[in-house]
Design a protein around this motif. Structure first.
Motif, short mmCIF file in Angstrom:
data_model
loop_
_atom_site.label_atom_id
_atom_site.label_comp_id
_atom_site.label_asym_id
_atom_site.label_seq_id
_atom_site.Cartn_x
_atom_site.Cartn_y
_atom_site.Cartn_z
N THR A 180 0.83 -1.21 0.00
CA THR A 180 0.00 0.00 0.00
C THR A 180 0.86 1.26 0.00
N LYS A 221 -6.77 -1.19 -1.21
CA LYS A 221 -7.16 -0.06 -2.03
C LYS A 221 -5.97 0.58 -2.72
N LYS A 239 -5.11 2.82 -6.79
CA LYS A 239 -5.76 3.79 -7.67
C LYS A 239 -5.63 3.37 -9.13
N MET A 290 -7.12 -0.48 -9.50
CA MET A 290 -8.27 -0.56 -8.60
C MET A 290 -9.32 -1.48 -9.20
N ASN A 291 -9.56 -1.34 -10.52
CA ASN A 291 -10.56 -2.18 -11.18
C ASN A 291 -10.08 -3.63 -11.29
#
Length: 241
Positions: free
Chosen positions: A80, A145, A147, A151-152
């Motif tokens: 992360t 999480k 970006k 993310m998808n």
């Protein structure tokens, strides 16, 4: 090419991710890549510790580790913060932000497909999870999480083995745990009323998380096990031998 000894340890803050490293065998052979601003581990370690201040240093560390016969495990703490580092040092300073966001996604894909996949070491990524609303299904999901396009795609999609750190009430564990050599309740756990564990399998309460492992790796009585990463590495080696 594929690295069979690869695991993603995900979990909320203070749920026991870093502490799970404490019982690693031959700790002098662990290359620990600290991507969290040099934040200290919650225990005294004998790891070979390196503070990462540039994302490309992770590539360099894997290359260096391959030439070091005493290194058996590489730990990235955390994925992360590594991706946040890429955003702050590459994307936010770029004149072409669209191109920079594309490179953000490619950095992770190159790391997994060209670096991690070729590594002969055990590879462990730690990552923080967040609760995110899935607007299409109107449910909250617990995910790592990131970006952009990642993310998808989902960070978890790069891993076959994803386990989660949990802080679980002893009363709940006593109801659900069958005897397993990988689960031990200490007097401190009993006194505290909770235990830090790894969750290895989905349950009806956690269907919206992304925990997963190859079929048959963890029997039902090992849904919750001690948060001891060495046990997970040992199981990966047993499963893929």
């Amino acid at each position: 090419m594929n690295n069979n000894h690869l695991v993603l340890v995900s979990g909320k803050s203070s749920s026991g991710k870093s502490a799970s490293l404490m019982s690693m065998d031959k700790p002098e052979g662990v290359m620990y890549l600290n991507c969290e601003n040099g934040k200290k581990l919650p225990f005294k370690s004998k790891f070979k510790e390196y503070t990462v201040v540039d994302p490309n240093q992770v590539y360099e560390a894997f290359d260096k580790a391959e030439k070091m016969k005493d290194i058996h495990t590489i730990v990235i703490d955390s994925l992360t913060y590594l991706m946040d580092m890429f955003e702050s040092t590459r994307v936010l300073t770029a004149t072409d932000s669209r191109s920079a966001w594309q490179e953000y996604g490619q950095y992770m894909r190159r790391l997994m497909a060209q670096i991690v996949a070729k590594s002969t070491k055990n590879v462990v990524f730690l990552a923080h999870t967040s609760d995110v609303l899935n607007e299409s299904e109107m449910i909250n999901e617990t995910i790592v999480k990131v970006k952009g396009s990642l993310m998808n795609q989902g960070i978890e999609s790069f891993f076959t083995c994803v386990i989660s750190t949990k802080k679980v009430a002893m009363s709940k564990l006593e109801d659900k745990i069958a005897k397993s050599p990988l689960f031990t309740a200490t007097p401190d756990d009993t006194d505290n009323g909770f235990k830090h564990v790894f969750q290895t399998r989905l349950t009806k309460e956690t269907v919206n998380e992304r925990i997963r492992s190859p079929m048959g790796m963890w029997p039902r009585n090992e849904t919750y096990i001690d948060n001891n990463l060495q046990n997970v590495i040992n199981r990966l080696h047993e499963y893929y031998k």
